[in-house]
Design an enzyme around this catalytic site. Structure first.
Site, PDB file in Angstrom:
ATOM      1  N   ARG A   1      -8.874  11.414  -6.902  1.00  0.00           N
ATOM      2  CA  ARG A   1     -10.042  10.698  -6.377  1.00  0.00           C
ATOM      3  C   ARG A   1     -11.272  11.569  -6.274  1.00  0.00           C
ATOM      4  NH1 ARG A   1      -9.056   6.863  -1.240  1.00  0.00           N
ATOM      5  NH2 ARG A   1     -11.179   7.299  -0.636  1.00  0.00           N
TER       6      ARG A   1
ATOM      7  N   LYS B   1       0.870  -1.180   0.000  1.00  0.00           N
ATOM      8  CA  LYS B   1       0.000   0.000   0.000  1.00  0.00           C
ATOM      9  C   LYS B   1       0.905   1.227   0.000  1.00  0.00           C
ATOM     10  CE  LYS B   1      -4.088   1.996   2.145  1.00  0.00           C
ATOM     11  NZ  LYS B   1      -3.677   3.395   2.037  1.00  0.00           N
TER      12      LYS B   1
ATOM     13  N   ARG C   1      -3.951   8.806  -5.003  1.00  0.00           N
ATOM     14  CA  ARG C   1      -4.605   7.960  -5.998  1.00  0.00           C
ATOM     15  C   ARG C   1      -4.859   8.795  -7.253  1.00  0.00           C
ATOM     16  NH1 ARG C   1      -8.232   3.646  -5.242  1.00  0.00           N
ATOM     17  NH2 ARG C   1      -8.566   2.614  -7.249  1.00  0.00           N
TER      18      ARG C   1
END
Ligand code: AMP
Length: 558
Positions: free
Chosen positions: A258, A238, A243
């Site tokens: 996002r 992770k 993102r």
């Protein structure tokens, strides 16, 4: 020509009932009767959007400018207006009580005029030049409801209870399609107003995916231990980054976050990185601060966000790379319904052809012990945790299901929405540095705590500006704000408490970061707080320490 008063009356009628089906019916009846261009405008405005979702333009009007315009036009003083706003909880509704009715003038502000004014406002950059346009617009409001809804649309603060789902259902009902058909078309086109236009012409089947409008991101559900993930998984480190979705076709590249915002200007180095890819693609992945293959601390990326003028010096000091982990579109083929293993395979084949495309490695784990081992390795090498993805899973935009799981380091953080902010003390006297935050309980935000530590002075200064522009009411010291800012809150323990309406309080809450990449609707829920409250970690289990090595590579861990 549809008038604003017609739309406002309809929204008012729909808002007056709490029954979703009635709201849907009222909206469907209205939309059904509109001409194509007005249908497009009405759908956007009803959802509080001055521009289509796929349009990057913004009005750039704060509640402060709007208040000035209103005060110039009305014969009320600032204090009276403020009291009305506090009483009603929003500027739009406050206007209903004080806006004069001009009975000699039959209202004629049309949706077409509104659109034209919005385009002008978006083109103007300085507040001073926006003011006359805004004043003209409000001068045309001869009915309080027009002023009320004009304000709601401008501030994108509708409070009609007509959520996107209701509008989607109304479009389906108005034009004889099923709800899933409308949902699917919206996923492909990205804009409900455009979907409504196609539906009106019975051409919904013609909706095709086009690059350069963002898809919602597939999300992961948190798990607290490997035992919660039986079966076989594709494990990935992770990464601690942002993102992002990269769209590429011909010479054009666009990066979406996002929150579906376009951030091309902040990342010219990533645009450069993607230039070598000569296929039409949509790639999902993470932007990470990275130099010579080593991942750098996340704080470096924050210096890039929100900045448009990225100089070579900034890039040298805070270099960023896009690391791909999923492929959603390749050469005319939308891959959402293709299983993950095949999407990964296509992505890796692509990376074989274009070496600048970096793909995050993955490995298969099929036992909780193997997950624990992969997790420990990820943490030891300095990653944020482990992602587990079902190898057969399809890509479900916007969905947080059981197909992707995330196992994080310490007691997880909570993403909370700021509902109020207060002036600090000492050197933070003039700054909103004390934040009250909340989590979702169904449709309601319930406060769970207050925090004032964890942010830098620069971040607090910037946040003060943002929060002031979101203020709906204040008593000179505490500002109640529109719930738009998301903070990631770290804490030591969750306690039961009557202090906050959530019924819980956080022990030693501190702000880990401002989640500019998250919308309020994506913040955590009371349900998750309850689950964490009951988790072993909350009951004093030893928590592994984080980040032993601050500079992992993508390959460390997995
Ligand atoms: P969180 O921010 O804790 O809600 O976790 C979800 C986020 O993890 C995603 O939105 C991504 O930004 C990030 N992430 C990091 N590594 C990955 C990965 N390998 N796969 C998917 N998401 C990842």
């Amino acid at each position: 020509m549809t008038r604003l008063i017609d739309l406002a009356g309809t929204l008012e009628q729909a808002a007056s009932t709490s029954r979703k089906l009635t709201k849907q019916q009222v909206m469907a009846d209205f939309l059904k009767g509109l001409a194509p261009e007005d249908l497009r405008r009405a759908v956007s405005y009803a959802s509080g959007k001055a521009f289509p979702t796929t349009d990057e333009r913004v009005l750039g009007i704060s509640s402060a400018i709007l208040t000035e315009v209103i005060l110039d036009l009305l014969s009320v003083d600032r204090l009276t207006l403020r009291q009305r706003v506090i009483h009603q909880g929003e500027i739009g509704r406050a206007l209903v009580d004080i806006w004069p009715v001009d009975s000699n003038d039959s209202s004629c502000l049309t949706l077409a005029e509104l659109e034209q004014a919005f385009e002008t406002l978006a083109d103007l950059t300085r507040p001073a030049t926006k003011k006359p346009v805004l004043t003209n617009l409000f001068k045309k409001c001869v009915h309080p409801l027009e002023a009320c809804y004009l304000t709601k649309i401008i501030l994108s603060d509708m409070r009609t209870g007509i959520k996107e789902g209701v509008l989607q259902a109304a479009v389906a009902q108005a034009f004889g399609y099923s709800f899933p058909e409308v949902l699917h078309a919206q996923l492909l086109l990205g804009d409900l107003a455009e979907v409504a236009l196609l539906a009106r012409e019975r051409r919904l089947h013609e909706a095709r995916f086009r690059l350069f409008h963002p898809l919602e991101f597939m999300l992961a559900s948190p798990i607290e231990s490997p035992q919660q993930a039986p079966g076989s998984w594709m494990a990935e480190n992770k990464l601690d980054g942002i993102r992002a979705q990269v769209h590429r076709s011909g010479e054009r590249t666009t990066i979406f976050t996002r929150t579906l915002d376009q951030i091309d200007e902040s990342f010219p180095d990533i645009l450069q990185q993607m230039r070598s890819v000569c296929d039409d693609v949509l790639i999902d992945g993470e932007i990470v601060p990275m130099r010579d293959g080593k991942i750098l601390p996340f704080s470096l990326l924050q210096k890039r966000l929100g900045r448009k003028n990225i100089t070579p010096t900034v890039i040298r000091a805070c270099p960023a790379m896009f690391v791909a982990f999923d492929l959603l579109y390749l050469k005319d083929r939308l891959l959402l319904d293709t299983p993950l293993t095949e999407r990964k395979h296509l992505l890796e084949t692509l990376a074989g052809r274009y070496p600048d495309l970096i793909v995050l490695p993955s490995s298969v784990v099929d036992h909780p012990d193997a997950i624990q081992k992969a997790f420990d390795q990820a943490i030891e090498s300095g990653h944020e945790g482990l992602m587990l993805k079902n190898p057969t899973s399809l890509y479900t935009p916007g969905r947080r299901g059981g197909q992707w799981l995330k196992l994080k380091t310490h007691l997880p953080t909570l993403d909370c929405v700021v509902t109020a902010a207060e002036y600090g003390h000492g050197k933070r006297r003039g700054l909103l540095s004390d934040y009250t935050f909340a989590v979702w309980s169904d449709d309601q935000l319930v406060n769970i705590g207050k925090a004032y530590s964890g942010l830098t002075d620069n971040e607090i200064t910037r946040l003060t500006c943002t929060l002031k522009s979101l203020a709906v009411a204040d008593n000179g010291r505490v500002f109640r704000v529109r719930p738009e800012v998301v903070l990631e809150i770290a804490f030591d323990q969750i306690l039961e408490s009557t202090r906050h309406e959530s019924g819980f309080a956080l022990r030693f809450p501190r702000i880990k970061r401002i989640r500019y990449d998250k919308k309020a609707s994506q913040a955590d829920t009371l349900e998750r707080v309850r689950a964490l409250y009951q988790s072993p970690a909350n009951r004093g289990k030893k928590i592994p320490s984080s980040m032993s090595d601050p500079q992992p590579t993508l390959f460390d861990g997995i």
